[in-house]
Design a protein around this motif. Structure first.
Motif, short mmCIF file in Angstrom:
data_model
loop_
_atom_site.label_atom_id
_atom_site.label_comp_id
_atom_site.label_asym_id
_atom_site.label_seq_id
_atom_site.Cartn_x
_atom_site.Cartn_y
_atom_site.Cartn_z
N ASP A 6 54.12 50.58 14.53
CA ASP A 6 53.29 50.08 15.14
C ASP A 6 53.88 50.02 16.55
O ASP A 6 52.96 49.72 17.71
CB ASP A 6 53.10 48.36 14.97
N ASP A 8 54.42 51.39 20.23
CA ASP A 8 53.57 52.45 20.83
C ASP A 8 54.72 53.55 21.87
O ASP A 8 55.42 53.13 22.70
CB ASP A 8 52.68 52.06 22.08
N LEU A 11 54.89 53.29 25.36
CA LEU A 11 55.22 52.06 26.07
C LEU A 11 56.63 51.75 25.61
O LEU A 11 57.54 50.84 25.98
CB LEU A 11 54.49 50.74 25.52
N CYS A 20 53.13 47.88 32.84
CA CYS A 20 52.08 47.19 31.87
C CYS A 20 52.20 45.76 31.72
O CYS A 20 51.26 44.85 31.72
CB CYS A 20 52.07 47.82 30.43
N GLN A 55 46.84 58.28 29.53
CA GLN A 55 46.81 57.69 28.24
C GLN A 55 45.68 56.58 28.28
O GLN A 55 45.27 56.28 27.20
CB GLN A 55 48.14 57.03 27.79
N TYR A 57 45.82 53.77 29.78
CA TYR A 57 46.34 52.51 30.00
C TYR A 57 45.98 51.78 31.28
O TYR A 57 46.02 50.25 31.40
CB TYR A 57 47.79 52.31 29.45
N SER A 78 42.01 49.20 26.86
CA SER A 78 42.89 49.67 25.83
C SER A 78 44.44 49.44 26.29
O SER A 78 45.04 49.33 25.26
CB SER A 78 42.45 51.15 25.73
N GLY A 79 44.48 49.56 27.48
CA GLY A 79 46.20 49.22 27.88
C GLY A 79 46.70 47.77 27.46
O GLY A 79 47.77 47.79 27.03
N GLU A 81 45.33 46.08 25.04
CA GLU A 81 45.61 46.16 23.53
C GLU A 81 46.52 46.52 23.23
O GLU A 81 47.42 46.16 22.30
CB GLU A 81 44.11 46.51 23.07
N ALA A 82 46.96 47.73 23.87
CA ALA A 82 48.09 48.52 23.31
C ALA A 82 49.47 47.88 23.64
O ALA A 82 50.50 47.74 22.78
CB ALA A 82 48.29 49.85 24.01
N LYS A 85 49.91 44.85 21.01
CA LYS A 85 50.39 45.42 19.73
C LYS A 85 51.51 45.79 19.86
O LYS A 85 52.40 45.54 18.97
CB LYS A 85 49.30 46.65 19.51
N HIS A 86 52.06 46.49 20.88
CA HIS A 86 53.54 46.90 21.12
C HIS A 86 54.60 45.70 21.15
O HIS A 86 55.57 45.67 20.27
CB HIS A 86 53.83 47.69 22.52
#
Length: 98
Positions: A6, A8, A11, A20, A55, A57, A78-79, A81-82, A85-86
């Motif tokens: 999971d 990224d 990142l 970010c 990307q 982001y 989307s950035g 969310e990424a 998740k990261h």
């Protein structure tokens, strides 16, 4: 281990992750403020910002402040969310090590 999968790869670079995280806290940040806070060269910062933009982001907006060009950066959905998740994957890895 699922947490590793999971993470990224975009990142995993410390400067991109810091960009970010900063953008998640503040709506927009200028190139010069990033440079000041992150203590990196123009070239390195530009390359990391470009990678995040490619990307999808981050987005950028060019403006003029007192007749000088200023580039502002914003975290996309989307950035965000990424990043979430990261960070969750990192938390899982830390919890597994305890």
């Amino acid at each position: 281990m699922k947490a590793l999968a999971d993470l990224d790869p975009v990142l995993e670079h410390r400067v991109r992750l810091a960009i970010c995280v900063m953008l998640a806290k503040y709506e927009e940040i200028s190139f010069s403020l990033f440079k000041e806070q992150l203590q990196v060269t123009d070239g390195n910062l530009g390359a990391q910002l470009r990678r995040l933009e490619e990307q999808g982001y981050i987005t950028l907006r060019k403006d003029f402040v007192e007749r000088k060009p200023v580039t502002w950066y914003h975290l996309t959905e989307s950035g965000r969310e990424a990043l979430i998740k990261h960070l969750q994957a990192l938390q899982q890895l830390i919890a597994a090590a305890e």
